[in-house]
Design a protein around this motif. Structure first.
Motif, mmCIF file in Angstrom:
data_model
loop_
_atom_site.group_PDB
_atom_site.id
_atom_site.type_symbol
_atom_site.label_atom_id
_atom_site.label_comp_id
_atom_site.label_asym_id
_atom_site.label_seq_id
_atom_site.Cartn_x
_atom_site.Cartn_y
_atom_site.Cartn_z
ATOM 1 N N LYS A 54 39.347 39.613 48.002
ATOM 2 C CA LYS A 54 38.654 39.721 49.284
ATOM 3 C C LYS A 54 39.461 40.545 50.291
ATOM 4 O O LYS A 54 38.894 41.112 51.217
ATOM 5 N N GLN A 55 40.761 40.597 50.094
ATOM 6 C CA GLN A 55 41.619 41.415 50.946
ATOM 7 C C GLN A 55 42.345 42.418 50.067
ATOM 8 O O GLN A 55 43.093 42.064 49.170
ATOM 9 N N ILE A 56 42.096 43.703 50.329
ATOM 10 C CA ILE A 56 42.661 44.777 49.515
ATOM 11 C C ILE A 56 43.688 45.540 50.342
ATOM 12 O O ILE A 56 43.407 45.945 51.469
ATOM 13 N N LEU A 106 36.909 41.691 53.386
ATOM 14 C CA LEU A 106 35.506 41.352 53.624
ATOM 15 C C LEU A 106 35.378 39.836 53.621
ATOM 16 O O LEU A 106 35.710 39.171 52.635
ATOM 17 N N ASN A 107 34.923 39.285 54.743
ATOM 18 C CA ASN A 107 34.734 37.839 54.820
ATOM 19 C C ASN A 107 33.320 37.456 55.248
ATOM 20 O O ASN A 107 33.029 36.283 55.461
ATOM 21 N N ARG A 108 32.462 38.432 55.411
ATOM 22 C CA ARG A 108 31.032 38.179 55.664
ATOM 23 C C ARG A 108 30.245 38.845 54.551
ATOM 24 O O ARG A 108 30.368 40.047 54.311
ATOM 25 N N PHE A 109 29.432 38.054 53.865
ATOM 26 C CA PHE A 109 28.789 38.523 52.636
ATOM 27 C C PHE A 109 27.276 38.681 52.773
ATOM 28 O O PHE A 109 26.552 38.744 51.791
ATOM 29 N N ASN A 159 29.492 36.587 43.047
ATOM 30 C CA ASN A 159 30.364 35.421 43.158
ATOM 31 C C ASN A 159 31.372 35.677 44.277
ATOM 32 O O ASN A 159 32.175 36.603 44.206
ATOM 33 N N THR A 160 31.298 34.858 45.325
ATOM 34 C CA THR A 160 32.230 34.998 46.454
ATOM 35 C C THR A 160 32.992 33.689 46.693
ATOM 36 O O THR A 160 33.554 33.479 47.758
ATOM 37 N N GLU A 176 38.405 36.166 45.184
ATOM 38 C CA GLU A 176 37.886 37.448 44.724
ATOM 39 C C GLU A 176 36.377 37.532 44.928
ATOM 40 O O GLU A 176 35.703 36.515 45.085
ATOM 41 N N ILE A 177 35.871 38.744 44.935
ATOM 42 C CA ILE A 177 34.433 39.003 44.969
ATOM 43 C C ILE A 177 34.071 39.741 43.687
ATOM 44 O O ILE A 177 34.757 40.702 43.306
ATOM 45 N N SER A 178 33.040 39.283 43.020
ATOM 46 C CA SER A 178 32.615 39.956 41.792
ATOM 47 C C SER A 178 31.092 39.986 41.708
ATOM 48 O O SER A 178 30.402 39.119 42.250
ATOM 49 N N PHE A 179 30.581 40.993 41.038
ATOM 50 C CA PHE A 179 29.140 41.126 40.788
ATOM 51 C C PHE A 179 28.928 42.313 39.855
ATOM 52 O O PHE A 179 29.864 43.052 39.529
ATOM 53 N N PHE A 180 27.691 42.507 39.441
ATOM 54 C CA PHE A 180 27.296 43.660 38.634
ATOM 55 C C PHE A 180 26.337 44.529 39.448
ATOM 56 O O PHE A 180 25.393 44.010 40.062
ATOM 57 N N TYR A 181 26.563 45.846 39.442
ATOM 58 C CA TYR A 181 25.599 46.768 40.036
ATOM 59 C C TYR A 181 24.375 46.860 39.118
ATOM 60 O O TYR A 181 24.505 46.785 37.883
#
Length: 395
Positions: free
Chosen positions: A208-210, A219-222, A238-239, A243-248
């Protein structure tokens, strides 16, 4: 049509119209050799040959200040091509008089196009043409090629029709919170670059923090990611953890979600595509000058959106925030250089414009550039403003 003789029109688009309408086997372009470059005639020839490969071209120069010389030149064309028709749309007064004298003397059909009225005017012997004439359609390749330029590709692929509705819904979410979209887009760009998932380039996974050099991107607002999932632009979001993960959904959606300004282009593109009055709608058009020799316009060779209304090319520049007045110079060059008096342009942005205080709006208005701001977009007036700028009365 066996042969078409044209008196060259400085509004270069007009030279294509009778050729595209009548598909003649032979074309003779008559031109004032004191003021017309043969290079311009070659561009016309190249455009026509790309559509009609077997067409034959010939050029005949005349002295535009000498009616007798113009008439004699026209008669010489008629003697060589006894079945020809003459188009005097682009002729000045002397050119029209000289051509008319030659045509009446030899009983040669002669006509003029009313470009704005989209009709053919029978001057002599062209009643059948006048009755059956239909204005041809042009495309952006034709317009570029008339000036020695060519399309080299597109910065973004156009969306498929079955994705239009969900893309427009995401556009609305972006326009409602530009600051959040800016943060979300920057985060996605950083995540794609620094945490590439080599085994599946449609899978996104990043903290979430890079850390990006000395800068931290977080990014903390989804909200926008959740909207994207609801619209099936992404899935398996998934937040929950650090970490944040997903598929395009696909590569095209991935490219859209990685570009800050693309959603305004998409909004305009989809609305223009759905309007039946317009054709040849394109977005993110890249072009270059043949051999890179043309230095007239020192600008980035990309146009956000182009389309046609009849034979009239239209150019649109999209900005999420109100640009500086300097951006108008680039936009004004496209219609004046590529389309001449036949073309229009618009500046579209998401922020609200203060018409009384905005120098950009005032300058655009003075330059004949249509301005469409966020209030007009959100109230559904985008297409109506485009139509208004084209003086289209019917809905």
């Amino acid at each position: 049509m066996e042969c078409l003789a044209i008196l060259y029109d400085s509004e270069v688009i007009n030279n294509l119209l009778p050729i595209f309408a009548f598909h003649p086997k032979n074309v003779v372009i008559l031109y004032d050799y004191k003021y017309t470059s043969v290079k311009n005639l070659e561009y016309i020839k190249n455009v026509c040959m790309s559509r009609f490969p077997s067409i034959i071209f010939e050029y005949k120069g005349y002295n535009g200040l000498d009616i007798e010389h113009i008439s004699k030149t026209c008669v010489s064309v008629i003697h060589k091509n006894p079945s020809c028709f003459f188009d005097i749309t682009g002729a000045g007064e002397f050119g029209a008089i000289g051509a008319y004298q030659a045509c009446r003397k030899t009983f040669t059909p002669i006509f003029k196009l009313d470009v704005l009225g989209e009709r053919l005017i029978n001057v002599f012997g062209c009643k059948s043409l006048e009755k059956n004439f239909v204005m041809p359609k042009l495309n952006i390749e034709n317009i570029f090629a008339l000036h020695g330029a060519q399309i080299t590709g597109y910065n973004h692929a156009s969306p498929a029709c079955d994705n239009f509705d969900r893309i427009l819904k995401f556009c609305a979410a972006v326009f409602d919170d530009i600051e959040l979209w800016k943060k979300t887009c920057l985060y996605l760009q950083s995540g794609n670059t620094n945490f590439s998932q080599g085994y599946n380039n449609l899978f996104f996974k990043a903290p979430k923090q890079i850390s990006k050099g000395k800068m931290e991107v977080s990014l903390n607002r989804f909200k926008l990611l959740k909207v994207a999932q609801e619209l099936n632009l992404i899935y398996k979001l998934n937040t929950s953890f650090s970490e944040i993960s997903f598929f395009y959904h696909d590569k095209k959606i991935k490219s859209y979600l990685s570009d800050f300004g693309i959603w305004l282009e998409l909004f305009c593109y989809i609305n223009l595509k759905r309007e039946r009055l317009f054709h040849d709608v394109r977005m993110s058009v890249k072009f270059e000058w043949n051999n890179n020799k043309n230095k007239l316009m020192e600008i980035v060779n990309e146009i956000d959106l182009t389309f046609f209304y009849g034979i009239h090319p239209y150019f649109i520049s999209c900005k999420l925030s109100e640009p500086s007045a300097d951006a108008l110079r680039e936009l004004s060059m496209y219609p004046s250089y590529f389309g001449g008096n036949n073309s229009k342009s618009a500046l579209v942005f998401v922020s609200k414009v203060n018409k009384q205080r905005s120098y950009t709006y005032t300058r655009a208005h003075d330059m004949g550039i249509c301005v469409i701001d966020g209030d007009m977009i959100k109230s559904g007036k985008f297409i109506s403003e485009i139509k208004k700028s084209l003086n289209i009365k019917r809905q």
